[in-house]
Design a protein around this motif. Structure first.
Motif, mmCIF file in Angstrom:
data_model
loop_
_atom_site.group_PDB
_atom_site.id
_atom_site.type_symbol
_atom_site.label_atom_id
_atom_site.label_comp_id
_atom_site.label_asym_id
_atom_site.label_seq_id
_atom_site.Cartn_x
_atom_site.Cartn_y
_atom_site.Cartn_z
ATOM 1 N N LEU B 31 0.837 -1.210 0.000
ATOM 2 C CA LEU B 31 0.000 0.000 0.000
ATOM 3 C C LEU B 31 0.871 1.259 0.000
ATOM 4 N N ALA B 32 1.949 1.230 0.800
ATOM 5 C CA ALA B 32 2.847 2.394 0.885
ATOM 6 C C ALA B 32 3.527 2.641 -0.459
ATOM 7 N N VAL B 33 3.920 1.550 -1.126
ATOM 8 C CA VAL B 33 4.594 1.685 -2.429
ATOM 9 C C VAL B 33 3.629 2.273 -3.459
ATOM 10 N N ASP B 34 2.399 1.765 -3.463
ATOM 11 C CA ASP B 34 1.404 2.281 -4.417
ATOM 12 C C ASP B 34 1.083 3.748 -4.132
ATOM 13 N N ASP B 35 1.168 4.086 -2.840
ATOM 14 C CA ASP B 35 0.837 5.429 -2.404
ATOM 15 C C ASP B 35 2.012 6.395 -2.586
ATOM 16 N N GLY B 36 3.181 5.833 -2.852
ATOM 17 C CA GLY B 36 4.382 6.659 -3.015
ATOM 18 C C GLY B 36 5.002 7.096 -1.702
ATOM 19 N N SER B 37 4.559 6.491 -0.593
ATOM 20 C CA SER B 37 5.132 6.894 0.703
ATOM 21 C C SER B 37 6.304 5.977 1.077
ATOM 22 N N ASP B 38 6.947 6.321 2.179
ATOM 23 C CA ASP B 38 8.179 5.643 2.580
ATOM 24 C C ASP B 38 7.890 4.279 3.205
ATOM 25 N N ALA B 39 8.413 3.217 2.567
ATOM 26 C CA ALA B 39 8.158 1.854 3.051
ATOM 27 C C ALA B 39 9.009 1.508 4.268
ATOM 28 N N SER B 40 10.062 2.286 4.526
ATOM 29 C CA SER B 40 10.948 1.922 5.641
ATOM 30 C C SER B 40 10.261 2.126 6.998
ATOM 31 N N ARG B 41 9.313 3.059 7.052
ATOM 32 C CA ARG B 41 8.584 3.270 8.312
ATOM 33 C C ARG B 41 7.741 2.054 8.651
ATOM 34 N N ILE B 42 7.190 1.416 7.623
ATOM 35 C CA ILE B 42 6.387 0.205 7.832
ATOM 36 C C ILE B 42 7.295 -0.919 8.341
ATOM 37 N N ALA B 43 8.506 -0.993 7.763
ATOM 38 C CA ALA B 43 9.453 -2.029 8.196
ATOM 39 C C ALA B 43 9.861 -1.800 9.652
ATOM 40 N N ASP B 44 10.055 -0.527 10.023
ATOM 41 C CA ASP B 44 10.377 -0.202 11.428
ATOM 42 C C ASP B 44 9.265 -0.716 12.350
ATOM 43 N N GLU B 45 8.033 -0.439 11.922
ATOM 44 C CA GLU B 45 6.883 -0.854 12.734
ATOM 45 C C GLU B 45 6.760 -2.373 12.773
ATOM 46 N N ALA B 46 7.079 -3.038 11.654
ATOM 47 C CA ALA B 46 7.004 -4.507 11.612
ATOM 48 C C ALA B 46 8.012 -5.119 12.579
ATOM 49 N N LEU B 47 9.200 -4.522 12.642
ATOM 50 C CA LEU B 47 10.219 -5.028 13.580
ATOM 51 C C LEU B 47 9.747 -4.867 15.021
ATOM 52 N N GLN B 48 9.161 -3.686 15.309
ATOM 53 C CA GLN B 48 8.630 -3.429 16.658
ATOM 54 C C GLN B 48 7.544 -4.451 16.993
ATOM 55 N N LEU B 49 6.683 -4.654 15.996
ATOM 56 C CA LEU B 49 5.543 -5.556 16.199
ATOM 57 C C LEU B 49 6.024 -6.992 16.430
ATOM 58 N N ALA B 50 6.990 -7.427 15.596
ATOM 59 C CA ALA B 50 7.519 -8.793 15.737
ATOM 60 C C ALA B 50 8.126 -8.984 17.121
#
Lengths: 485, 161
Positions: B31-50
């Motif tokens: 969704l972030a890629v399609d939206d043109g936003s920064d995907a690294s923030r999602i990865a940061d959140e995924a690491l936190q979540l994991a």
């Protein structure tokens, strides 16, 4: 012996104490330092020293650094112009092997109002409602077309035009071919002809007059003409697809791992195996990413007018990261003249080849799924002349009125897309009245949006085989506007 | 519960948690890629979540396992719960802005907790001498730990970035 030792010591001390050769550095921004937020400008750098030495010149503009190597010779002045983004904090530093660093800050003033550049030898004041006027001399005009994005309109007289050097004239021609608004005052016929030969947008943006008052009025009325806006990366982003295939590969790799882990769990619950399988899979995942080639894609959109020998283009090259690494990418030489980072972030180093006066490499940090884009713009010679006649029965006769054959393409007229056959010079094709279709894909829709409502345009796919250094997955289009049939 | 089924259950739970976080991460990245936003923030959140979901699962069951099955079995189950997320953590890290040291420390902290919590459970069993009571106390302690973890996360004490 003692004297000799003292002499050696004295020579050693004098060598230590000798100051590093000084560098005379001047850095002058184009447009007298005026620009607008988010645009590009240019810095004119002059270097002079009394000793021969290599030097590294770095221009820092926001998070971008443009770096170039120059060889300084005693008594000889080195001059170079570097295109930079118009950040408020621009500085130029020159480093030499001796370690001395000379630094100058370059003041860039951001105007909230549109900028009008006035290059008049007479120095007559020019007023255009809503514009901020900047009085210029010929030397204030940039050598890079991208720097023209700093201003919104320009008034130039004949003497100023004649005082431009070859590179300044080239940049001005590129600006004019890209529909830049330039009003000419009292220019000679030869210069007028030269500028007129490359004019874009049917000359609506290039009024010419004998007096300043008339030129100002013409410029004022030309502001009402709707000129095509430059495309932005967001307009074209849908055509750039570097990350989704990468995302799919990562998803498949994770799915395979989960399947393998479940399979292992069916057969054993030994603690060592339960630790070893995920640990080895993590190492394998990192190794897999390491071996993957970072995907890159180039998209070129070019526009021209039928019979005009120059087409202006905008191009976007996108790099998708596959791992956390510093990436160094070559800039395609044929597009390098006007290469700029598309966005103020991320931080980027651009190696500028002072010999070719073009950027050669871009360097930036990247991560998996992280996209970094470079934007290119400029113009290229083109030979496409299209004429359209409408018959009484509604059919259209399309003729190649140019001197070169053209390949198959599409003709956009009356809101419909028609197949345009390949035609030799002078050959014609008849398009039936109801042969068109509604624009089906994103490219045709974009082309339709860029075509005047009552006009027509021909669209061809660009053959990029001749462009060196472009990624395999690249595409380009040429849209040529045709006078209404 | 005998060691093998409980370990299998713990490992399946670990796999399920990793799969759920992967699904969320890849979906959000798309969704972030399609939206043109920064995907690294999602990865940061995924690491936190994991990290958080494994930490919470460990807090909930770590002491209980130690109290009921003993230290060795409990620690084995805890590791079976933590380890399946490692490939996801490795890939998400390459997409994130998190530096390697906090991420490695977070994984080490999880491993340390995977050893320490069953040990506490075992100690509780010995101190109370009654299996059922030890089990209940372990559950209670686990709930307190879980709440503390959630509160720390809400207050921003567990940020990896």
């Amino acid at each position: 012996m003692r004297r000799l030792l003292l002499l050696i010591l004295a020579l050693h001390c004098s060598a230590q104490a000798a100051p590093a050769p000084g560098i005379d550095l001047t850095a002058t921004p184009a447009w007298k330092g005026w620009s607008r937020p988010g645009r590009a400008t240019e810095v004119d750098i002059r270097l002079r020293t009394e000793a021969a030495m290599p030097a590294t010149v770095e221009v820092t503009a926001g998070r971008h650094i443009i770096r170039t190597e120059v060889d300084l010779q005693p008594g000889r002045s080195v001059r170079l112009q570097l295109p930079v983004s118009s950040a408020e904090d621009v500085s130029v530093s020159v480093g030499v092997p001796a370690g001395t660093l000379t630094k100058r800050d370059v003041g860039i003033a951001h105007s909230e109002s549109p900028l009008l550049g006035s290059g008049l030898v007479s120095g007559d004041p020019v007023q255009l409602e809503g514009f901020h006027t900047v009085a210029l001399t010929a030397d204030d005009l940039p050598r890079h077309p991208s720097a023209y994005s700093s201003i919104d309109a320009l008034i130039l007289d004949g003497p100023t035009l004649r005082a431009l050097d070859q590179r300044q004239l080239g940049a001005l021609l590129a600006y004019i071919s890209a529909c830049g608004r330039v009003a000419l005052v009292n220019t000679d016929a030869r210069t007028g002809q030269l500028l007129d030969s490359v004019r874009g947008c049917s000359g609506q943006s290039l009024p010419s007059a004998a007096s300043l008052a008339e030129a100002t009025d013409l410029l004022k009325s030309s502001l009402h003409a709707r000129l095509p806006k430059p495309l932005t990366f967001a307009d074209i982003d849908g055509s750039v697809r570097t990350v989704p295939p990468l995302l799919n590969r990562v998803a498949v790799a994770l799915a395979l791992y989960f399947a393998a882990a479940v399979l292992v769990l069916i057969f054993t619950t030994h603690a060592a195996v339960l630790l070893l399988v995920p640990a080895l899979s993590a190492v394998a995942a990192l190794a897999l990413l390491h071996t993957m080639q970072p995907p890159a894609q180039l998209v070129i959109w070019s526009e021209g007018s039928s019979g005009i020998p120059l087409a202006r283009y905008q191009a976007w090259q996108q790099f998708a990261g596959v791992q956390r690494v510093r990436m160094r990418v070559p800039i395609p030489p044929q597009l390098a003249a006007e290469a700029m980072p598309c966005k103020p972030t991320p931080a980027m180093h651009i190696d500028f080849d002072a010999g070719r006066a073009e950027p050669a490499f871009a360097e930036f940090d990247t991560r998996l799924f992280h996209r970094v884009s470079l934007c290119y713009s400029g113009s290229f010679p083109v030979s496409r002349a299209v004429s359209i006649e409408t018959r009484a029965d509604g059919a259209r006769i399309v003729r190649n009125s140019g001197v070169k054959a053209w390949p198959e393409g599409a003709l956009l007229v009356g809101g419909l897309v028609h197949h345009l056959p390949a035609l030799e010079p002078g050959a014609a094709a008849t398009l039936a009245a109801k042969s068109g279709q509604a624009p089906g894909d994103a490219t045709h829709r974009m082309a339709m949006m860029r075509t005047q409502v009552d006009g027509a345009a021909a669209l061809w796919t660009l053959e990029l085989g001749g462009v060196a250094g472009v990624p395999v997955d690249s595409k380009g289009w040429l849209l040529v506007s045709v006078p209404a049939p | 519960m005998t060691p093998a089924p409980s370990r299998r259950l713990a490992a399946v739970t670990g796999l399920a948690l990793a799969a759920a976080v992967s699904l969320w991460w890849l979906g959000s990245t798309r969704l972030a890629v399609d939206d043109g936003s920064d995907a690294s923030r999602i990865a940061d959140e995924a690491l936190q979540l994991a990290w958080l979901v494994r930490g919470m699962a460990l807090a909930a069951i770590g002491i209980h396992m130690g109290a009921l099955q003993g230290f060795r079995s409990g620690a084995g189950d805890a590791l079976g719960l933590i380890a399946p997320s490692w490939p996801l953590v490795a890939i998400a890290w390459t997409a994130s802005t998190v530096s390697w040291a906090p991420m490695a420390l977070a994984e080490l902290a999880l491993l340390a907790a995977g050893v320490a919590l069953p040990l506490i459970g075992r100690g509780l069993h010995r101190a109370l001498q009654r299996r059922e009571l030890a089990g209940m106390m372990a559950m209670l302690l686990g709930a307190v730990l879980l709440a503390a973890l959630w509160l720390s996360r809400s207050l921003g004490y567990l940020s990896l970035t």
